[in-house]
Motif scaffolding. Sequence first.
Motif, PDB file in Angstrom:
ATOM      1  N   LYS A  34     -10.522  47.344 -28.803  1.00  0.00           N
ATOM      2  CA  LYS A  34     -11.103  46.105 -29.305  1.00  0.00           C
ATOM      3  C   LYS A  34      -9.997  45.211 -29.855  1.00  0.00           C
ATOM      4  O   LYS A  34      -9.226  45.629 -30.725  1.00  0.00           O
ATOM      5  N   ILE A  35      -9.937  43.999 -29.338  1.00  0.00           N
ATOM      6  CA  ILE A  35      -8.964  43.036 -29.853  1.00  0.00           C
ATOM      7  C   ILE A  35      -9.748  41.910 -30.510  1.00  0.00           C
ATOM      8  O   ILE A  35     -10.467  41.168 -29.841  1.00  0.00           O
ATOM      9  N   ASN A  95       1.906  42.448 -25.564  1.00  0.00           N
ATOM     10  CA  ASN A  95       1.465  43.077 -24.315  1.00  0.00           C
ATOM     11  C   ASN A  95       0.391  44.113 -24.644  1.00  0.00           C
ATOM     12  O   ASN A  95       0.683  45.180 -25.173  1.00  0.00           O
ATOM     13  N   PRO A  96      -0.881  43.789 -24.350  1.00  0.00           N
ATOM     14  CA  PRO A  96      -1.968  44.699 -24.752  1.00  0.00           C
ATOM     15  C   PRO A  96      -1.861  46.098 -24.151  1.00  0.00           C
ATOM     16  O   PRO A  96      -2.252  47.072 -24.788  1.00  0.00           O
ATOM     17  N   LEU A  97      -1.296  46.216 -22.950  1.00  0.00           N
ATOM     18  CA  LEU A  97      -1.169  47.557 -22.347  1.00  0.00           C
ATOM     19  C   LEU A  97      -0.255  48.440 -23.188  1.00  0.00           C
ATOM     20  O   LEU A  97      -0.531  49.621 -23.408  1.00  0.00           O
ATOM     21  N   MET A  98       0.851  47.843 -23.659  1.00  0.00           N
ATOM     22  CA  MET A  98       1.807  48.624 -24.452  1.00  0.00           C
ATOM     23  C   MET A  98       1.191  49.002 -25.796  1.00  0.00           C
ATOM     24  O   MET A  98       1.341  50.116 -26.275  1.00  0.00           O
ATOM     25  N   VAL A  99       0.499  48.055 -26.408  1.00  0.00           N
ATOM     26  CA  VAL A  99      -0.093  48.319 -27.721  1.00  0.00           C
ATOM     27  C   VAL A  99      -1.150  49.415 -27.605  1.00  0.00           C
ATOM     28  O   VAL A  99      -1.177  50.357 -28.400  1.00  0.00           O
ATOM     29  N   TYR A 100      -1.976  49.300 -26.577  1.00  0.00           N
ATOM     30  CA  TYR A 100      -3.016  50.309 -26.375  1.00  0.00           C
ATOM     31  C   TYR A 100      -2.388  51.688 -26.146  1.00  0.00           C
ATOM     32  O   TYR A 100      -2.787  52.686 -26.749  1.00  0.00           O
ATOM     33  N   GLY A 101      -1.379  51.709 -25.297  1.00  0.00           N
ATOM     34  CA  GLY A 101      -0.688  52.975 -25.014  1.00  0.00           C
ATOM     35  C   GLY A 101      -0.105  53.587 -26.273  1.00  0.00           C
ATOM     36  O   GLY A 101      -0.204  54.794 -26.498  1.00  0.00           O
ATOM     37  N   GLN A 102       0.486  52.756 -27.100  1.00  0.00           N
ATOM     38  CA  GLN A 102       1.090  53.271 -28.325  1.00  0.00           C
ATOM     39  C   GLN A 102       0.042  53.742 -29.322  1.00  0.00           C
ATOM     40  O   GLN A 102       0.228  54.744 -30.008  1.00  0.00           O
ATOM     41  N   LEU A 103      -1.056  53.018 -29.431  1.00  0.00           N
ATOM     42  CA  LEU A 103      -2.114  53.415 -30.374  1.00  0.00           C
ATOM     43  C   LEU A 103      -2.709  54.764 -29.970  1.00  0.00           C
ATOM     44  O   LEU A 103      -2.846  55.676 -30.787  1.00  0.00           O
ATOM     45  N   ILE A 104      -3.046  54.882 -28.693  1.00  0.00           N
ATOM     46  CA  ILE A 104      -3.622  56.136 -28.207  1.00  0.00           C
ATOM     47  C   ILE A 104      -2.612  57.273 -28.337  1.00  0.00           C
ATOM     48  O   ILE A 104      -2.919  58.362 -28.832  1.00  0.00           O
ATOM     49  N   GLY A 105      -1.389  57.000 -27.910  1.00  0.00           N
ATOM     50  CA  GLY A 105      -0.358  58.038 -27.960  1.00  0.00           C
ATOM     51  C   GLY A 105      -0.127  58.521 -29.375  1.00  0.00           C
ATOM     52  O   GLY A 105      -0.061  59.726 -29.644  1.00  0.00           O
ATOM     53  N   SER A 106      -0.042  57.584 -30.288  1.00  0.00           N
ATOM     54  CA  SER A 106       0.206  57.920 -31.685  1.00  0.00           C
ATOM     55  C   SER A 106      -0.972  58.702 -32.269  1.00  0.00           C
ATOM     56  O   SER A 106      -0.795  59.671 -33.011  1.00  0.00           O
ATOM     57  N   ALA A 107      -2.180  58.280 -31.918  1.00  0.00           N
ATOM     58  CA  ALA A 107      -3.375  58.946 -32.447  1.00  0.00           C
ATOM     59  C   ALA A 107      -3.488  60.377 -31.916  1.00  0.00           C
ATOM     60  O   ALA A 107      -3.755  61.318 -32.672  1.00  0.00           O
TER      61      ALA A 107
END
Lengths: 798, 331
Positions: free
Chosen positions: A4-5, A673-685
Amino acid sequence: MSFKIIKSEKAEQKYKEWKVLGKPIPCVNSYLKVTGKAAFTDDIIRPNMLYGKILRSPFAHAKIVKIDASEAEALPGVSSVITYKDVETMGVSQKPPAYILTDRVFYVGDVVAAVAAEDEAIAEEALDLIKVEYEPLPFWLTPEEASSAQPMHPEVTKDNIVVGMWPPYYRSVGDIKEGFKGSDIIVDVEFRKPNIKHMFLENFTAVAEWRGDELHVWSHPQVGAVSFAMMLASIFNVPTNKVHVYQCFIGGGFGGKMGDAPLRVAALAAMLAKKSGRPVKIRTNIREHFVEGAVLDPGISTFKYKIGADKLGNLKAIDATVWAGQGERSINLGIVYCGDTIFNTYRIPNRSFKAYPYYTNTPMSQALRAYGSQAGVPPLEEAVNEIAEKLGMDPVDFIIKNGLRDGDIVTQYLHNDFQLAGGSLPELVQKAAEIFNWKEKWKGWSVPTEISGSKRRGIGLAVATHTAWGVPQPDRVKDTVIIKVNVNDGTVEWVTDGRDIGSGFDTVVSQVIAEVLGIDIKDIIHAPPQSVGQPIGGWTFASKALQSTVFAAYNAANNLKRNIITAAASILNVDPNRLVLDLKGTRIYVAGDPTRYVKLSKIGEIYGGILIGIGSCPSHYEGPESYMDPVTGRRLGMKGMFCSFAEVEVDIETGKIDVIKLMVATQPGMILNPLMVYGQLIGSAVHGMGCMLWEGIIYDEKTGTPLNASFIEYPIPTALDVTEDQFVCVTIVDPDDAKLTPYRAKGIAEGIFAAMWHSIHMAVYNAIGRKIREFPLRPEKILRALGKAPFPQTKGVV
Amino acid sequence: MKRFEHFNAKTIDEAILLLEKYDGEAKVIAGGTDLIRVLKDDILPKYPKAIINLKTIANLEYIKEENGVLKIGSLTRLSDVASSSLIKTKYNLLSEACRSVGTPQIRNMGTIGGNLCQDVQCWYYRASKSLGKVFHCLRKGGNVCYAVSGDNRFHSIFGGKGCVAVCPSDVAIALTALDALVKTKGPLGERVFPVSELYKDAALNLGRSEIVTEIQVPEPPPEARQIWIKFRLRNSLDFAIVSVAVMLTLEEGVCKDVRIALGGVAPTPKRLKEVEDFLKGNYINSETAEKAGKMAVAKAFPLSHNAYKIPITESLVKRVILMAKDHRTLT
């Protein structure tokens, strides 16, 4: 999974202005990586190359009394063997406590010797032929044991306290005595954490080759190629401009490929290469990852936090102490950021933080998806939760009352304090709680939200703040970007001293350059970093690339554009503001009149045949006037704001925890870049979930051996351990949350982890009503807490 | 890995001859998902001089039914066993157990014979030279089992003769509940015997040059209910902390026949004969299931770190019986 943005009006406006930024552009190197064509260090093969293998210590602490490598040297196919005896003759400088090879070993798996041979099989056989006689010394794994042990490094310290950054490990603000006097409620919380590992897929690898007195090294450091060359130059006492470091693609880092471990492997390869007179490759395996690589700083630790609040739930004072087992060496930056968490998550007027970082007989401690701030979160949140519970307050209300917000003063350890410019925990938590439906789900402290048979559901949340500004860096690692335009076709190359570790660095910096220069991202490449002939850079760590490298790229691209336009304006004799830079068309033309133009090659001639733009990032702490608040006159700075909500289901018969829902939320400023942010959020979580539920190095207490040293025994979550609808990522997008960067964006890759893992911890508490003040929350711990089976307290917690 | 000779065997007999020739210093390889780890970690007391590849032997990869017996060639891949519609329909327990092994990649390479013959997972036994420390334990000819006095959270709660490692094979547990047989071939010829006899004291009970060639499973009665539960940290790829296989036949709510096998808790697959005797002739309800769970662990004697396996085993046995009764599958 969903992303969600939530954009503010100001954010919408900015997105409209951007052509390349803000777009979901896939990683620029993804094609090379998924087709196996990207060159990692292990893909490097040099003519006449030998293979190196490392002999490792079976003792956690010992002196090498005798070492005889003659049989190994005599084995056909073996080229050279190095032991500590070679160190002096090869002119290798050694600074305790950071040895390449010495006559002492400080943990199980420490380096004893290395062999170079025609192939790995021969090298491995040769290791068995090296005869070593050890004199075992007492060893210790925990800070408690370290405090009463003999000094491990008597050359540098007499009391086992680690010599690192920020002595004397004490900081206070206000008056805690007064603060506790004014508190109506005071709680004491003790919390313990194990050693956790990075578990990236690419193991430490290096190729070294001497060409006369030039050293050539291929490696994957997270520090820049130039910084790595400087380190090697100092180890081998050679001029830095004779050390050529080629920074290959990095197969994951998470902080574990910062200086020391890649450096030691590279240095060993270089020593073998020198002695053999041939190139040498060393590639370690997953087992060695556990003993060559670092663990999270702070390591095996005990946290004792005392915290006070008044009846209304206003926090008054915190007195926090950390006893940390830091391994055989550390720079203690994690301890520093552990303190940062205590000082800068909640508004607490009276604060004290003390740390006792001890040398212990495990590998060194380092950053792991952040330096220490994540380790500081669970004990702090445990203490804060207990206060809220005793006051009968909903944790959301408690955070809204006490959380750090825009305009607050951030206390720093190694630099001046600053005033927070953007971002606010109360606002973030309020919005996220609505999306999570917290108020509807919450049934009170230690009350399950749902009971079904042996299953208990519980919810939890946690907050964290984290540097979004880079950690304090010495001048030599200031970020610089150089951009080159090829005048024949308008294609662009850029270079900096740092490489993508998977966070999207190459892609986002390329987007910035594309945005400024008005070209397609496909016409831009990031030149692979190599130390000789390149500027020094700021490394890829501490969630900083998005600020400082982007800043440098922004300046470089604008400088370049200005130079081109200025020259064209004087040739065409028009107002520079009327000119359009058309790199693809290799020309600069007058807006509205494309027939009036000047060729790019002409501009190139004016600048001596070459078009280059150079830019650097202003030092974070001595920035321009715009970094000052005009009203308060205070210096401004930024911090990342993070929160996480978790819903778990605990089976009280088996101790198994299922994570039903995880919702992480942050205020990233603008999303480039939403793809990078999403990837980082999921990866970190997901990374944080694994650490809270399963991970942690299990040591054999009698020998200090890490027992679960592999991907099968050290359980990190795989793609099969997460499901589509388990995760929700929320971003509250507003440019005012990141006021100090050119594109109003800040790094988010590390802080989510910090908030996330404690939200699971709180949810488990609410589900089963038992406090487990350590992690991981494996079934054996849950069943022990429920009184269903005894489980001994192990050294190192796990 | 160190150096070794490598042979592609064309027939079982050739492989046996090679094993004989190397007299205990050769190993056979099929999928290699375990053996390669063993070789990389260099944990065997003597590094094998030769590796004999069985994948080059024809006609050992099959799934067929003959006279009410399911026959599976030992080289059949776990993924093929798991996805076979014949096995899913009639021998679902085996299908589920195979599906719970490792990862998709491991199941695509690993064979059913290899799964039965894999080495134990004890982390003292597996400690590698790459780490620096090797434990010269009982399995390696030493005098001590380091797990007994060390961290034994994944070890046996039903003792062991010296070594307290548990049987690592999921397939063996399911096959034990299915009353399956293995067929082997060695220098003295072929033999067929119950899967449960394949293991003895946390080790394979095979001759030095004997190779598993086939698995034979008698067809369960069509009304038999088969359930497999594997309890582990991650659902993705861990070895079992506890696993339970059950085959239950009911007649109007009363247990007509039942077979229960436990994994992850003992050096060999553990049949719960006493529990089975208790259940036979009894109504299956939450009371009897609970009693069965309690009986299953009545004789457990945990080590210092693994008492938590007792409540888990107790709970899983109870659940598996009730799931079988209710025709429920894994949730």
